[in-house]
Write a protein that holds these residues in place. Structure first.
Motif, PDB file in Angstrom:
ATOM      1  N   TYR A 113      65.859  55.206 101.417  1.00 54.95           N
ATOM      2  CA  TYR A 113      66.756  54.305 102.130  1.00 54.95           C
ATOM      3  C   TYR A 113      68.214  54.708 101.935  1.00 54.95           C
ATOM      4  O   TYR A 113      69.031  54.535 102.844  1.00 54.95           O
ATOM      5  CB  TYR A 113      66.543  52.852 101.723  1.00 54.95           C
ATOM      6  CG  TYR A 113      67.169  51.926 102.757  1.00 54.95           C
ATOM      7  CD1 TYR A 113      66.659  51.900 104.046  1.00 54.95           C
ATOM      8  CD2 TYR A 113      68.281  51.157 102.460  1.00 54.95           C
ATOM      9  CE1 TYR A 113      67.243  51.114 105.021  1.00 54.95           C
ATOM     10  CE2 TYR A 113      68.867  50.361 103.425  1.00 54.95           C
ATOM     11  CZ  TYR A 113      68.349  50.341 104.709  1.00 54.95           C
ATOM     12  OH  TYR A 113      68.939  49.580 105.681  1.00 54.95           O
ATOM     13  N   ARG A 114      68.523  55.262 100.802  1.00 55.96           N
ATOM     14  CA  ARG A 114      69.904  55.743 100.617  1.00 55.96           C
ATOM     15  C   ARG A 114      70.211  56.876 101.605  1.00 55.96           C
ATOM     16  O   ARG A 114      71.295  56.939 102.172  1.00 55.96           O
ATOM     17  CB  ARG A 114      70.100  56.216  99.183  1.00 55.96           C
ATOM     18  CG  ARG A 114      70.015  55.068  98.184  1.00 55.96           C
ATOM     19  CD  ARG A 114      71.081  55.216  97.139  1.00 55.96           C
ATOM     20  NE  ARG A 114      71.181  54.015  96.318  1.00 55.96           N
ATOM     21  CZ  ARG A 114      72.115  53.827  95.406  1.00 55.96           C
ATOM     22  NH1 ARG A 114      73.034  54.758  95.204  1.00 55.96           N
ATOM     23  NH2 ARG A 114      72.161  52.720  94.698  1.00 55.96           N
ATOM     24  N   GLU A 115      69.227  57.748 101.837  1.00 53.14           N
ATOM     25  CA  GLU A 115      69.440  58.821 102.818  1.00 53.14           C
ATOM     26  C   GLU A 115      69.600  58.268 104.222  1.00 53.14           C
ATOM     27  O   GLU A 115      70.466  58.686 104.978  1.00 53.14           O
ATOM     28  CB  GLU A 115      68.254  59.800 102.798  1.00 53.14           C
ATOM     29  CG  GLU A 115      68.246  60.722 101.588  1.00 53.14           C
ATOM     30  CD  GLU A 115      66.859  61.330 101.369  1.00 53.14           C
ATOM     31  OE1 GLU A 115      66.053  61.380 102.338  1.00 53.14           O
ATOM     32  OE2 GLU A 115      66.559  61.729 100.220  1.00 53.14           O
ATOM     33  N   GLN A 116      68.746  57.321 104.558  1.00 52.04           N
ATOM     34  CA  GLN A 116      68.822  56.709 105.891  1.00 52.04           C
ATOM     35  C   GLN A 116      70.152  55.982 106.063  1.00 52.04           C
ATOM     36  O   GLN A 116      70.740  55.986 107.144  1.00 52.04           O
ATOM     37  CB  GLN A 116      67.654  55.745 106.096  1.00 52.04           C
ATOM     38  CG  GLN A 116      66.293  56.422 106.161  1.00 52.04           C
ATOM     39  CD  GLN A 116      66.112  57.209 107.454  1.00 52.04           C
ATOM     40  OE1 GLN A 116      66.683  56.873 108.486  1.00 52.04           O
ATOM     41  NE2 GLN A 116      65.325  58.279 107.386  1.00 52.04           N
ATOM     42  N   THR A 117      70.599  55.338 105.010  1.00 50.64           N
ATOM     43  CA  THR A 117      71.888  54.647 105.052  1.00 50.64           C
ATOM     44  C   THR A 117      73.015  55.647 105.295  1.00 50.64           C
ATOM     45  O   THR A 117      73.863  55.458 106.170  1.00 50.64           O
ATOM     46  CB  THR A 117      72.120  53.897 103.728  1.00 50.64           C
ATOM     47  OG1 THR A 117      71.139  52.875 103.618  1.00 50.64           O
ATOM     48  CG2 THR A 117      73.507  53.286 103.684  1.00 50.64           C
ATOM     49  N   ASP A 118      73.011  56.711 104.510  1.00 49.91           N
ATOM     50  CA  ASP A 118      74.028  57.741 104.696  1.00 49.91           C
ATOM     51  C   ASP A 118      74.034  58.247 106.141  1.00 49.91           C
ATOM     52  O   ASP A 118      75.091  58.402 106.745  1.00 49.91           O
ATOM     53  CB  ASP A 118      73.730  58.932 103.767  1.00 49.91           C
ATOM     54  CG  ASP A 118      74.488  58.811 102.463  1.00 49.91           C
ATOM     55  OD1 ASP A 118      75.131  57.761 102.232  1.00 49.91           O
ATOM     56  OD2 ASP A 118      74.442  59.763 101.664  1.00 49.91           O
ATOM     57  N   ARG A 119      72.851  58.463 106.664  1.00 46.88           N
ATOM     58  CA  ARG A 119      72.738  59.014 108.012  1.00 46.88           C
ATOM     59  C   ARG A 119      73.330  58.063 109.039  1.00 46.88           C
ATOM     60  O   ARG A 119      74.215  58.436 109.804  1.00 46.88           O
ATOM     61  CB  ARG A 119      71.257  59.283 108.329  1.00 46.88           C
ATOM     62  CG  ARG A 119      71.024  59.979 109.652  1.00 46.88           C
ATOM     63  CD  ARG A 119      69.535  60.215 109.909  1.00 46.88           C
ATOM     64  NE  ARG A 119      68.741  58.993 109.963  1.00 46.88           N
ATOM     65  CZ  ARG A 119      68.671  58.169 111.020  1.00 46.88           C
ATOM     66  NH1 ARG A 119      69.333  58.456 112.130  1.00 46.88           N
ATOM     67  NH2 ARG A 119      67.930  57.087 110.973  1.00 46.88           N
TER      68      ARG A 119
END
Ligand SMILES: [Mg+2]
Ligand SMILES: [Mg+2]
Ligand SMILES: [Mg+2]
Ligand SMILES: [Zn+2]
Ligand SMILES: [Zn+2]
Ligand SMILES: [Zn+2]
Lengths: 666, 666, 666
Positions: A113-119
């Protein structure tokens, strides 16, 4: 002051947007907040980004001379994302999932979810980086709503272990710090440590406190990552977050380090129904609790560098408290003035128009479901017009009230009484200070107290050497301190100090606590004598040995009769009071009045009525009447800028002058 | 009497131990209990045994002329063991685990955990087998604390099936015994049978009762295995266990068969807050409830062959009840005398010093956190000095009160009234007996009643032929029995008898119950007439057909007006009373006084005040005053051994003589 | 009237059966219901069918001149079936199973269980297809008992997706209909949609409503499949189902389409303890609540084509409510008359004899545990004898009360007040109608209202065009309508109408709601003026703009003072009232009396006492006294067929005549 509004163009037909935005401009609105909760519209299918609709809305706002505040949409990951990555869901202590279907279902420690958030934050930020209307961002929405700071999933277990490893270095240090010999809780490796999942009785206080710190820190780091992405795209933008009232699981001061200013969402008729220790009464159901609102204004003013915003201001009847009462006539106007008087830069109403769909159908807007003006609209525009004529100076306070989230977390887990509540205890003192017309800053323990005439630190439970030194320096430089029950009991690892409470503060306060006990709610004889007068107390009592302090309060009844309850240590030019009970309102007033006198803080000669408060900003002083009955105010020679000396029920008065220019007839 | 203390050397720096042990010796302490909860110190890593620290502590105790009681550390398996064998965890009815992080997280039916238990107990026992200071062992700690007797895991499922197979032989016998035709619950194989996991409504009473029996028996067998290992190492050691007050899931009489004597943990200010049917009042928050304490002394005196110990005596304010009140001045002294008067051999305080770490930080010790003497220390040493001068004879009782755990288990599942509670009903009669100054033994149904003048068996719900014969023989040999509501309703399989209640007891009592009903708490007219006087009753009412008994009580009001409520069957020289209601306190006193008179049991002419009780041991009689007000006692010509005839609040008096030498002015 | 009894031969030794059946015949019983819950006896092991015992019992019934009603045994799948197919178990929202061990543990959407159901029902039906004694079947038992309509398992997820696909065709239609833009709940595919499992806060109202529809429809289709199997075997059989009182999760009108008539299970002393908004009082604990019983008779009379049965009539004290009180003397007789007066064809008692085993041991039967006659037996035979002499005509009603399950489901999820309860609100009007001696049909929204003089549709929350047209036609043809609070707020997808409430009904009622609010229970000043008199109201208040209606009620106090609360639109020859508050009982009576007057419905000049009601069937009128005090009834010239004009407490009177022939002295 500026006014703003929360707008969801995606909920309405495109052909309506121009009308809506025109009407906003006409109403004097300056800021339009958009984009919140809109991920499934911004990315309807994996990878298919669609920002056109939002850009169109921002353009419209721009064309009408207003500014846009955008929100990252991360509070509600769409179902396709949850189905792709079911591991992003939070988990309960018993291992069951917090499913998709409402909001805030994601775990802060999910790498996915941190990656998706960053994206999503990066592409959004880059898309709007050069738009002239966009002035700043709100990250996510109301972190911690619905008790979602603390998650018990495997991702959290992993992240907790890393966090602990970083904090303690070796497992022996952790064992020693927590005190794991008790009940055989010694760990051989960080990999053994889980989140505090379901057990048959209490968890270890050391583990709990660190888990609560870790959970709060996880949100801080998650939010920082969003703020970094936004500032990378445009460093001129402000970044803020909309906090809520007394959500206890997240330390907003820590989040505030990454914000330009703090914002909060103010729902006055809801809070007294869910967050008080007494039922909401008729006035509270119509206008809310004056000190509950003021406390939050004062806290969030202090939580980040800039002045605060009210990001969501209640516009009428709302859906989430048990009772969905109508606010009083004029309530929305009263709240806008209240926020401004405490230092708000912007008051932004939630929402433009009642939404036809979803979970908040029973939440009013400034406009009714059919688009016509609702009660809040009239109040909001009236307030805006009045406030346009009033200068906005700065807010200063001579007194600091210390709010320590770590003490709260520790005390919440070991309340030791059905009635002990850290918030309510703090509010007892806040109420007394405001009752004497005194401005208050609400600050964490690592704040700089140098410029405050007095500092009240109720139930400062966890005390290490750093805190002790800071307060010692403060007193030595002439400061006036007030400590209360349960202070200095524990070290920062939530172990008891080996010395008696207030532990490291004992010398400073000149006392040691011999015994403590809880005081049941219906105890008939909880009376003490303070400076010759009888008063009541509640919930908690300590028997004090006043080694190096003057005894000013003694138990007048009961098992502790004759024992010391309250002391003052004169430490010229400073002083340190220790209050070993939870005072009733009259005693709290006496205690506060005495510390204010010692500290030479100007304050009202008599306490204000409970539902009347004053607030000072720049050259102006507001008088608020949150009761249904009119009050008579004597303003002496001061110029009245708004209202009249007889202030009707649920109304206000503004004068040029200071709180001491005002006398309210009781 | 001897005094003891619970000590945790592992919680303190080694350099402190000598000071601690010296101070214990100085205080007159004779027994030091150690090792409880210490597995992760005794075996810090899998297979790495470290008994040195405990041996050092035992040596110190020995050097100072005291004796050591060691504990098996099995109540808290370390995390490394849980991680090696996650299957040892207990499970909730919904399948979620009872995780590591507090205590009592292991399943009694885990084969793995039984092996681990055998291993650690064996090596510990062998290590200390020849140590001259070690006199005996406590197995585990407080079986059943936090409702952990009943577990719903797969290991329990397997063990339950084996237990059932052993009990019933064939599945058809089980089907017949339980009555599984109802709701299609017929089983084709033992393998089909699960623990009573989460269902949408009630489980089958037959299955429930057997599960509760099985769960209790699992603990009995687990404990026996520990006792066997200990005795294999040194047959001179005593083996005991520290029970708690009214934990209902474990039958301590069954556990007691494997113990040399029973011990229990007495926390008087806590129990009335959690185990009563009324809120704890001011006296109870200061000294506890006199009869609640006395009942447990009497029960555990009868639960195993030897005299009982109080293994943990409350030393001051404690952490686990809702209110953490301070005990009254002298309370700890009062409790020590109370235990001794009821037959305790040893009163052992929990704990030596307030612990700085872990879940019990808010639990006082004899010494404060800083090592200085606390309130309990002064009380304990005062009591020890006084008791040293008083002879310890034996305790005898003319009356038996029957406590049947199987009836409790059955009735708990089918209370049929919000207010029916087996314990409270039993306490009604215990209170009345003690109110007439009568000594009471609390016994299971298979006890030998021959030597008792009277036997009261309230709500003896499950009755088979064996119980009926035993009581028939008792009455035929001149015994006086009292049965009450709901007796003989069920057979030992928790099926209804096909004959009307009291089923097999009907002839003995001379009655059959025509109807029963619950009586709501606020029923205005629950009045009956008993021997010409009006009294009140509560909760339960039966309409009796007195086939062969004298009617002594009839309903005076309501739907059953004129129906029989209470009978006595004269069975010269014995008698059998049947009480078809739950009496109020006055009626309970009248009923008890009448059965005592029939049985020729000496008793006080008038009931004692509620908070005053007498207890007789050897040649001495104690008078206890558990109220805050002084009482005047007339002791006639008896010698006063301790105290004065005006007994202050929360104080006591000891005379040479019997309870009948004492008159208390009401 | 006929009387019946529920009999479980499998619970008793075969040698007893003849005695039992002889005694039934002797008691005048006509119908014997059997086979319920007997799957594990009909198929003791997989595939081993054993119908012999049931056939023997049916033969016996036949031989004694009675008829058999058989039950499908599907409410309790045996454990062997659960072990073969564990997937048939229902699941909780948190994913844990609803285990075997009580009843109703199967999922309606399990394909496996549907197949097993088909199999067992088919073989059973075929086996008894030609038996002359078998006249009909009851499907399953009490669908929805223990909140089991809604299940959250994977089979339900699959079935829900199919159901949605069928309803909406494409996912975009679903998104549009529900309004999934809110909180990012847009779906890309039907496969994404789960049952509403555990979330941290509220689910989407659109999803919830469809899930509740789907869950109810799943039972309808499950039941239809049983009905089809039964009718395939013998088309002369009736098929019915035994519903319960206010179970809200299943729409019985929908189930009714597949039944020949509806049946329900009447437990008068239990219902007021669990389903009311006030505690059960002394009368209710003895005879139940008259209007609660009557409402269910009227509802189930209207739920299916034929007249209704009471399939299970309470026979004495029962096991499942909190208090297990004895019914009043004669209560069972009173209930039989009550059912008949409201149109019951058969009153069948549950059960023949108290069962010795299983969960219902504390449930009385007509015979005691020892086989002798119990209280209910005497009442039942007395009632049967009396009713044999009374003619049974038909029941007609001039007024319809609308009960809309979809509105109930929507309002239950968004009550917006701790006190708003759809059932209680409906009961307010039912009580008022029956209080004026008026017969009532309780009908769904798609009923034909043409022949009713007046229609009351309280809180008709969900309104689409079809409902609006139906009511418009009704009014245009001269009908008299009454709408109340919260009507027309939502469209059929549970979205708000974009126009103000009552939305599509606004023109018909001539009003638009400006604001609503909840009214806390202790609001001191909830008073209004209606046609010149002051009355009280509760829970909910709306401020009405009476665009095209006459104002007849206005707020007399509080924040809405002077605003309109109640209106009537004269639409000659019809009329439409709109009631914007929840009236107290007096105001409800005034409102109802006024609509009856407008509609020319004959009604009592004064309201009947609360616990006195009349009911009319054929040429007879019953007067029921459900209070403990006698009442005086003036029947004028009417012939008394049963009883006397002074009706004792808990008794009745039957006259030849209509309700208007009766005057009850208050
Ligand atoms: Mg309040
Ligand atoms: Mg009590
Ligand atoms: Mg009621
Ligand atoms: Zn997590
Ligand atoms: Zn287990
Ligand atoms: Zn399902």
């Amino acid at each position: 002051m500026s006014i703003g509004v929360c707008y969801f163009p995606e909920h309405w037909p495109r052909e309506r947007w121009t009308t809506d935005v025109e009407q906003m401009a006409e109403a004097g609105i300056e800021y339009v907040r958009m984009g919140e909760f809109s991920w499934s519209r911004l990315e309807p299918r994996p990878g298919e980004l669609d920002f056109e609709w939002l850009e169109t809305a921002v353009d419209l706002v721009h064309e009408h001379g207003m500014k846009a505040v955008l929100c990252t949409p991360t509070a509600t990951p769409p179902k396709w994302l949850v189905d792709q990555h079911p591991d992003i869901l939070q988990e309960e202590p018993d291992g069951s999932a917090r499913h998709f279907g409402s909001r805030r279902h994601y775990c802060f420690n999910s790498e996915t979810y941190r990656e998706q958030t960053d994206r999503i934050v990066t592409v959004l930020a880059e898309h709007f980086a050069d738009h002239p209307a966009v002035v700043g961002w709100q990250t996510d929405n109301e972190y911690g709503c619905h008790d979602t700071i603390r998650c018990y999933c495997d991702d959290c277990a992993t992240a907790f272990r890393i966090w602990l490893r970083e904090k303690y270095g070796g497992i022996d240090t952790l064992n020693e710090s927590w005190g794991t010999t008790f009940w055989s809780q010694h760990h051989t490796d960080f990999e053994e440590i889980d989140p505090p999942r379901h057990t048959v009785t209490d968890h270890h206080p050391g583990r709990l406190l660190d888990y609560h710190r870790f959970a709060s820190a996880s949100v801080v780091s998650y939010n920082r990552s969003q703020a970094d992405r936004l500032r990378e795209a445009n460093d001129d933008w402000f970044v803020t977050h909309n906090f809520m009232f007394d959500f206890g699981q997240l330390d907003p001061y820590d989040v505030g380090d990454d914000l330009d200013f703090a914002a909060w969402d103010s729902y006055p008729t809801g809070f007294p129904q869910v967050a008080d220790d007494d039922p909401a009464d008729a006035d509270e159901l119509r206008v809310g609790n004056l000190d509950q609102i003021g406390f939050n204004h004062d806290r969030y003013r202090c939580a980040a560098p800039g002045n605060f915003w009210v990001m969501e201001q209640q516009p009428g009847a709302i859906n989430w408290p048990p009772e969905t009462t109508q606010p009083a006539k004029g309530a929305m106007r009263l709240w806008a003035h209240h926020a401004v008087a405490h230092g708000a830069d912007v008051v932004s109403y939630f929402r433009w128009r009642r939404c036809l769909e979803g979970q908040e159908q029973y939440h009013a807007g400034l406009r009714k479901r059919d688009g016509t003006a609702d009660r809040g609209y009239h109040d909001a525009t009236a307030a805006a017009a009045e406030l346009a004529d009033l200068d906005r100076g700065s807010v200063t306070a001579p007194v600091a009230l210390v709010l320590d989230y770590e003490s709260l977390w520790a005390l919440d887990e070991q309340a030791m009484s059905p009635d002990f509540d850290y918030w309510n205890h703090l509010h007892t003192y806040y109420h007394a200070l405001r009752g004497r017309g005194v401005q208050v800053d609400v600050l964490p323990t690592d704040a700089d107290f140098e410029d405050y005439d007095a500092v009240l630190a109720p139930s400062l439970h966890l005390v290490g050497d750093d805190v002790e030194s800071a307060f010692r320096r403060y007193v030595e430089s002439g400061g006036h301190l007030l400590f209360t029950i349960r202070s200095g009991e524990k070290d920062p690892h939530n172990k008891l100090h080996a010395t008696r409470p207030p532990g490291p503060l004992a010398d400073l306060a000149g006392v040691r606590v011999d015994q403590h006990e809880s005081v049941p709610a219906d105890s008939p004889d909880a009376r003490l004598s303070y400076r010759g007068e009888r008063y009541g107390y509640r919930t908690w009592a300590e028997w004090i040995d006043a080694d190096d302090a003057r005894v000013v309060g003694q138990y007048a009844t009961g098992i502790g009769e004759g024992r010391t309850a309250i002391t003052v240590r004169e430490a010229e030019p400073g002083s340190v009071a220790y209050v070993g009970i939870w005072p009733d309102a009259e005693l709290a007033d006496a205690l506060v009045s005495d510390v204010l006198t010692r500290a030479n803080v100007t304050h009202a000669a008599d306490p204000l009525p409970d539902r009347v408060r004053v607030a000072h900003r720049g050259d102006l002083t507001w008088v608020f009447n949150y009761s249904s009955e009119p009050i008579d105010v004597d303003v002496g020679d001061a110029d009245v800028r708004l209202g009249e000396e007889t202030v009707p029920g649920y109304d206000l008065l503004v004068i040029e002058g200071t709180p001491t220019d005002v006398a309210v007839e009781r």
